[in-house]
Write an enzyme that holds these catalytic residues in place. Structure first.
Site, mmCIF file in Angstrom:
data_model
loop_
_atom_site.group_PDB
_atom_site.id
_atom_site.type_symbol
_atom_site.label_atom_id
_atom_site.label_comp_id
_atom_site.label_asym_id
_atom_site.label_seq_id
_atom_site.Cartn_x
_atom_site.Cartn_y
_atom_site.Cartn_z
ATOM 1 N N ASP A 99 43.882 45.779 -6.823
ATOM 2 C CA ASP A 99 43.611 45.064 -8.070
ATOM 3 C C ASP A 99 44.737 44.061 -8.254
ATOM 4 O OD1 ASP A 99 43.178 44.099 -10.602
ATOM 5 O OD2 ASP A 99 43.021 46.055 -11.579
ATOM 6 N N ASN A 158 42.049 35.504 -0.548
ATOM 7 C CA ASN A 158 40.757 34.895 -0.866
ATOM 8 C C ASN A 158 40.282 35.161 -2.294
ATOM 9 O OD1 ASN A 158 37.739 34.090 -0.009
ATOM 10 N ND2 ASN A 158 37.676 36.133 -0.933
ATOM 11 N N SER A 162 42.404 27.888 -2.308
ATOM 12 C CA SER A 162 42.745 27.066 -3.463
ATOM 13 C C SER A 162 41.473 26.388 -3.960
ATOM 14 C CB SER A 162 43.818 26.043 -3.099
ATOM 15 O OG SER A 162 44.180 25.281 -4.231
ATOM 16 N N TYR A 206 43.269 27.428 -14.885
ATOM 17 C CA TYR A 206 42.713 27.575 -13.542
ATOM 18 C C TYR A 206 43.366 26.569 -12.599
ATOM 19 C CZ TYR A 206 39.341 27.545 -9.691
ATOM 20 O OH TYR A 206 38.763 27.604 -8.439
ATOM 21 N N LYS A 248 45.492 27.272 -9.061
ATOM 22 C CA LYS A 248 45.122 26.753 -7.742
ATOM 23 C C LYS A 248 46.213 25.834 -7.188
ATOM 24 C CE LYS A 248 42.736 29.276 -7.231
ATOM 25 N NZ LYS A 248 42.272 30.198 -6.166
#
Length: 369
Positions: free
Chosen positions: A121, A148, A201, A246, A250
């Site tokens: 997790d 991933n 990414s 977000y 990334k």
């Protein structure tokens, strides 16, 4: 001259970002290589975070049928076990679940490997520690680590167990911790065949704030309310809006890949790559309000704007399997659809900012060691 050069760089970055976003509308940007083209991976040990769905599942399936030993590092054991059963059957994954068995490779063979589950997790650093410990007990080498798994556009006000924003805590901090703990194993590979770390990414890194990461914004302020089950989460005092959050997660993933290259890749000890998979039909957009309506009333829209998980996995599988002498040339790079070295946001050329991300993650890790 400096201003003109900066403006040109940003314009070129935006154009490359759009054209190589992975949208099917740019029909000339299409894969000319398949994850079924993976060469023999017998003897290789591979760990895939989030390997039970989407591009992670497609990646695990590809390596399994190339003869590798594949570990699915997932939060939900039941879903992981179901995915393992499907992998052994050759099932292809889509938005509506698993479909028909995967066809044989072009040479008519399907060389099966081994696939196992390990619990992970990423939103809980204790779980990351336990995952690494369990893996180290089982294996003496790790050829490829696929960072991933991830979350996208989760509502503001959601935090990891240790109090970091869910997206940054999962996508960056959790993966950093896992990579760090497995780094001695990764670096133990012979220099002639260095191990590889592939971080997923996104073109969404373009929405990161100035400087890449606002570290203050990814830590829950003591005055922020803790969301209880059934409650509507509220945006934290310093927290960014979900798409900016977000974006910086990334951006952080690319920074991790570049840091690993700067420190270890230039010495030839490790190959690290960040990839943008493109617009892929997976469960990643589940937090977006329109997703359930599109799924129910306009499923025909998905093939128009997205690619399948198999295609979404092309960049990361290719980067993990091309010959070592070719892989060294893409180490530290950001790949875009398909198998192309893309243009990351210009501020990702700043090695000081890249090092700052890694060091900050290190400091957070020490707090919870």
């Amino acid at each position: 001259m400096g201003i003109i050069s900066t403006i040109f760089t940003w314009i070129w970055f935006q154009l490359d970002l759009i054209v190589h976003s992975g949208f099917p509308v740019f029909f000339w940007v299409r894969p000319r290589w398949s994850i079924d083209d993976v060469p023999d991976q017998s003897g290789k040990v591979v760990l895939v975070t989030g390997g039970n769905s989407g591009t992670g599942y497609a990646t695990a399936l590809s390596f399994y049928y190339a003869g590798a030993k594949v570990y699915l590092a997932c939060r939900n054991e039941q879903l992981a076990r179901e995915a393992i059963d499907q992998i052994k059957k050759g099932g292809v994954i889509g938005l509506n679940g698993f479909t028909q068995p995967k066809p044989a490779k072009k040479d008519g063979t399907r060389k099966k490997g081994v696939v196992e589950f390990v619990k992970l997790d990423l939103s809980d650093l204790e779980s990351v520690d336990q995952c690494a410990q369990e893996f180290l007990k089982k294996e003496e080498k790790l050829d490829v680590l696929f960072a991933n798994a991830g979350v996208m556009a989760s509502p503001e006000g959601l935090y990891t167990k240790q109090g970091y924003t869910l997206q940054f805590g999962t996508n960056v901090l959790g993966h950093h911790r896992l990579i760090n703990l497995l780094l001695p194993l990764l670096l133990s590979s012979p220099p002639t065949h260095p191990s590889r770390v592939i971080l997923t990414s996104s073109a969404g890194h373009a929405s990161a704030p100035n400087g890449g990461v606002d570290f203050k914004s990814v830590v829950r302020d003591p005055s922020d309310p803790i969301t209880r089950e059934g409650q509507q989460p509220k945006q934290g005092k310093n927290e960014k809006m979900r798409w900016v959050e977000y974006g910086q997660s990334k951006w952080g993933d690319i920074a991790l890949a570049k840091y690993l290259h700067n420190v270890y890749g230039r010495q030839g000890r490790l190959i690290s790559v960040a990839v943008h998979p493109g617009m892929v039909a997976t469960n990643l957009p589940r937090h977006m309000s329109l997703t359930p309506y599109v799924t129910k009333f306009a499923p025909w829209l998905f093939p128009v704007v997205t690619r399948t998980s198999d295609i979404g996995a092309v960049n990361q599988v290719w980067a993990a399997t091309i010959p070592d002498h070719d892989a060294r040339w893409i180490s530290g790079q950001y790949l875009v659809p398909y198998r192309k070295v893309g243009i990351a946001r210009p501020d990702l050329q700043d090695d000081k900012k890249i090092e700052e991300v890694w060091n900050w993650c290190d400091e957070q890790g020490k707090k919870w060691a």
